[in-house]
Design a protein around this motif. Structure first.
Motif, PDB file in Angstrom:
ATOM      1  N   MET A   1      30.782   8.494  65.217  1.00  0.00           N
ATOM      2  CA  MET A   1      30.701   7.534  66.328  1.00  0.00           C
ATOM      3  C   MET A   1      31.903   6.598  66.290  1.00  0.00           C
ATOM      4  N   GLU A   2      32.558   6.436  67.444  1.00  0.00           N
ATOM      5  CA  GLU A   2      33.781   5.638  67.496  1.00  0.00           C
ATOM      6  C   GLU A   2      33.495   4.226  68.032  1.00  0.00           C
ATOM      7  N   ARG A   3      34.326   3.278  67.609  1.00  0.00           N
ATOM      8  CA  ARG A   3      34.209   1.906  68.117  1.00  0.00           C
ATOM      9  C   ARG A   3      35.506   1.454  68.776  1.00  0.00           C
ATOM     10  N   THR A   4      35.374   0.600  69.765  1.00  0.00           N
ATOM     11  CA  THR A   4      36.561   0.035  70.416  1.00  0.00           C
ATOM     12  C   THR A   4      36.322  -1.435  70.722  1.00  0.00           C
ATOM     13  N   LEU A   5      37.415  -2.150  70.957  1.00  0.00           N
ATOM     14  CA  LEU A   5      37.334  -3.580  71.288  1.00  0.00           C
ATOM     15  C   LEU A   5      37.640  -3.737  72.763  1.00  0.00           C
ATOM     16  N   SER A   6      36.768  -4.429  73.447  1.00  0.00           N
ATOM     17  CA  SER A   6      37.034  -4.743  74.847  1.00  0.00           C
ATOM     18  C   SER A   6      36.993  -6.259  75.023  1.00  0.00           C
ATOM     19  N   LEU A   7      37.801  -6.748  75.952  1.00  0.00           N
ATOM     20  CA  LEU A   7      37.753  -8.174  76.308  1.00  0.00           C
ATOM     21  C   LEU A   7      37.469  -8.303  77.793  1.00  0.00           C
ATOM     22  N   ILE A   8      36.613  -9.247  78.133  1.00  0.00           N
ATOM     23  CA  ILE A   8      36.496  -9.663  79.534  1.00  0.00           C
ATOM     24  C   ILE A   8      37.433 -10.859  79.642  1.00  0.00           C
ATOM     25  N   LYS A   9      38.497 -10.672  80.417  1.00  0.00           N
ATOM     26  CA  LYS A   9      39.595 -11.639  80.465  1.00  0.00           C
ATOM     27  C   LYS A   9      39.186 -12.880  81.280  1.00  0.00           C
ATOM     28  N   PRO A  10      40.009 -13.948  81.224  1.00  0.00           N
ATOM     29  CA  PRO A  10      39.628 -15.193  81.908  1.00  0.00           C
ATOM     30  C   PRO A  10      39.263 -15.015  83.389  1.00  0.00           C
ATOM     31  N   ASP A  11      39.935 -14.119  84.103  1.00  0.00           N
ATOM     32  CA  ASP A  11      39.592 -13.963  85.531  1.00  0.00           C
ATOM     33  C   ASP A  11      38.198 -13.375  85.716  1.00  0.00           C
ATOM     34  N   GLY A  12      37.762 -12.553  84.769  1.00  0.00           N
ATOM     35  CA  GLY A  12      36.431 -11.942  84.842  1.00  0.00           C
ATOM     36  C   GLY A  12      35.341 -12.952  84.537  1.00  0.00           C
ATOM     37  N   VAL A  13      35.559 -13.750  83.496  1.00  0.00           N
ATOM     38  CA  VAL A  13      34.573 -14.779  83.134  1.00  0.00           C
ATOM     39  C   VAL A  13      34.499 -15.820  84.262  1.00  0.00           C
ATOM     40  N   ALA A  14      35.669 -16.225  84.785  1.00  0.00           N
ATOM     41  CA  ALA A  14      35.710 -17.271  85.820  1.00  0.00           C
ATOM     42  C   ALA A  14      34.975 -16.838  87.088  1.00  0.00           C
ATOM     43  N   ARG A  15      34.971 -15.524  87.370  1.00  0.00           N
ATOM     44  CA  ARG A  15      34.327 -15.044  88.608  1.00  0.00           C
ATOM     45  C   ARG A  15      32.925 -14.478  88.359  1.00  0.00           C
ATOM     46  N   ASN A  16      32.308 -14.869  87.222  1.00  0.00           N
ATOM     47  CA  ASN A  16      30.916 -14.463  86.931  1.00  0.00           C
ATOM     48  C   ASN A  16      30.737 -12.953  86.851  1.00  0.00           C
ATOM     49  N   LEU A  17      31.716 -12.284  86.233  1.00  0.00           N
ATOM     50  CA  LEU A  17      31.643 -10.814  86.158  1.00  0.00           C
ATOM     51  C   LEU A  17      31.235 -10.294  84.784  1.00  0.00           C
ATOM     52  N   ILE A  18      30.775 -11.181  83.907  1.00  0.00           N
ATOM     53  CA  ILE A  18      30.411 -10.735  82.554  1.00  0.00           C
ATOM     54  C   ILE A  18      29.344  -9.637  82.635  1.00  0.00           C
ATOM     55  N   GLY A  19      28.313  -9.901  83.394  1.00  0.00           N
ATOM     56  CA  GLY A  19      27.205  -8.940  83.511  1.00  0.00           C
ATOM     57  C   GLY A  19      27.648  -7.621  84.108  1.00  0.00           C
ATOM     58  N   GLU A  20      28.438  -7.700  85.177  1.00  0.00           N
ATOM     59  CA  GLU A  20      28.920  -6.485  85.861  1.00  0.00           C
ATOM     60  C   GLU A  20      29.745  -5.609  84.918  1.00  0.00           C
ATOM     61  N   VAL A  21      30.623  -6.261  84.142  1.00  0.00           N
ATOM     62  CA  VAL A  21      31.500  -5.497  83.250  1.00  0.00           C
ATOM     63  C   VAL A  21      30.670  -4.831  82.153  1.00  0.00           C
ATOM     64  N   ILE A  22      29.788  -5.599  81.548  1.00  0.00           N
ATOM     65  CA  ILE A  22      28.963  -5.021  80.474  1.00  0.00           C
ATOM     66  C   ILE A  22      28.085  -3.908  81.043  1.00  0.00           C
ATOM     67  N   ARG A  23      27.573  -4.114  82.239  1.00  0.00           N
ATOM     68  CA  ARG A  23      26.746  -3.076  82.899  1.00  0.00           C
ATOM     69  C   ARG A  23      27.530  -1.768  83.049  1.00  0.00           C
ATOM     70  N   SER A  24      28.797  -1.888  83.456  1.00  0.00           N
ATOM     71  CA  SER A  24      29.623  -0.678  83.657  1.00  0.00           C
ATOM     72  C   SER A  24      29.743   0.100  82.348  1.00  0.00           C
ATOM     73  N   PHE A  25      29.958  -0.624  81.250  1.00  0.00           N
ATOM     74  CA  PHE A  25      30.080   0.066  79.954  1.00  0.00           C
ATOM     75  C   PHE A  25      28.738   0.654  79.521  1.00  0.00           C
ATOM     76  N   GLU A  26      27.678  -0.116  79.654  1.00  0.00           N
ATOM     77  CA  GLU A  26      26.356   0.355  79.202  1.00  0.00           C
ATOM     78  C   GLU A  26      25.876   1.542  80.030  1.00  0.00           C
ATOM     79  N   LYS A  27      26.151   1.479  81.328  1.00  0.00           N
ATOM     80  CA  LYS A  27      25.740   2.565  82.235  1.00  0.00           C
ATOM     81  C   LYS A  27      26.389   3.877  81.815  1.00  0.00           C
ATOM     82  N   ALA A  28      27.617   3.768  81.284  1.00  0.00           N
ATOM     83  CA  ALA A  28      28.355   4.963  80.860  1.00  0.00           C
ATOM     84  C   ALA A  28      27.961   5.398  79.447  1.00  0.00           C
TER      85      ALA A  28
END
Ligand SMILES: Nc1ncnc2c1ncn2[C@@H]1O[C@H](COP(=O)(O)OP(=O)(O)OP(=O)(O)O)[C@@H](O)[C@H]1O
Length: 141
Positions: A1-28
């Protein structure tokens, strides 16, 4: 099993996209094994992006990455590094494939909402940059 590091950058946090981004990864099928919100200092941003120190966008990128809160995530799954990058899409949102995070949410080449490690070596370095062994153990299932 492989691991990677992802960041939600300042523009993502500022626009309330934390949930959307994590959802995209979890959905996959990628699993979140560690996560934190933090704000990088300019010095920390320069250290994180040290490989880009000769690039013309280094100053602007590190100003931007230290301009507001970010979310750091460790994602786990089969081929997590490549899959994370596929889900993010190309660096430039204008060139990213339909349905990718950067196509959907990215603002421009710099403010492109997410980061993902590009190799096993950078994943190891970047995970250790943000997380202690203890924090990584806590998320192990
Ligand atoms: N031409 C550019 N102008 C401004 N910023 C840029 C440019 N190219 C890259 N960047 C910024 O630097 C980051 C790192 O660049 P890199 O070429 O490693 O892209 P990437 O591998 O797609 O992105 P990341 O490493 O963040 O996942 C990009 O995500 C983007 O925020």
């Amino acid at each position: 099993m492989e691991r990677t590091l992802s960041l939600i950058k300042p523009d993502g946090v500022a626009r309330n996209l934390i949930g959307e981004v994590i959802r995209s990864f979890e959905k996959a099928g990628l699993r979140v094994v560690a996560l934190k919100m933090l704000r990088l200092t300019k010095e920390e941003a320069k250290e994180f992006y040290i490989v880009h120190k000769e690039r013309p966008f280094y100053e602007s990128l590190t100003d931007y990455m230290s301009s507001g809160p970010i979310v750091a995530l460790v994602l786990e799954g089969e081929k997590a590094i490549a899959r994370c990058r596929e889900i993010m899409g190309a660096t430039d949102p204008a060139e990213a494939a339909e349905g990718t995070i950067r196509k959907t949410f990215g603002l421009d080449k710099e403010k492109n909402t997410v980061h993902g490690s590009d190799s096993p070596e950078s994943a190891a370095r970047e995970i250790a940059f943000f997380f202690s062994e203890r924090e990584l153990l806590a998320g192990t299932r």
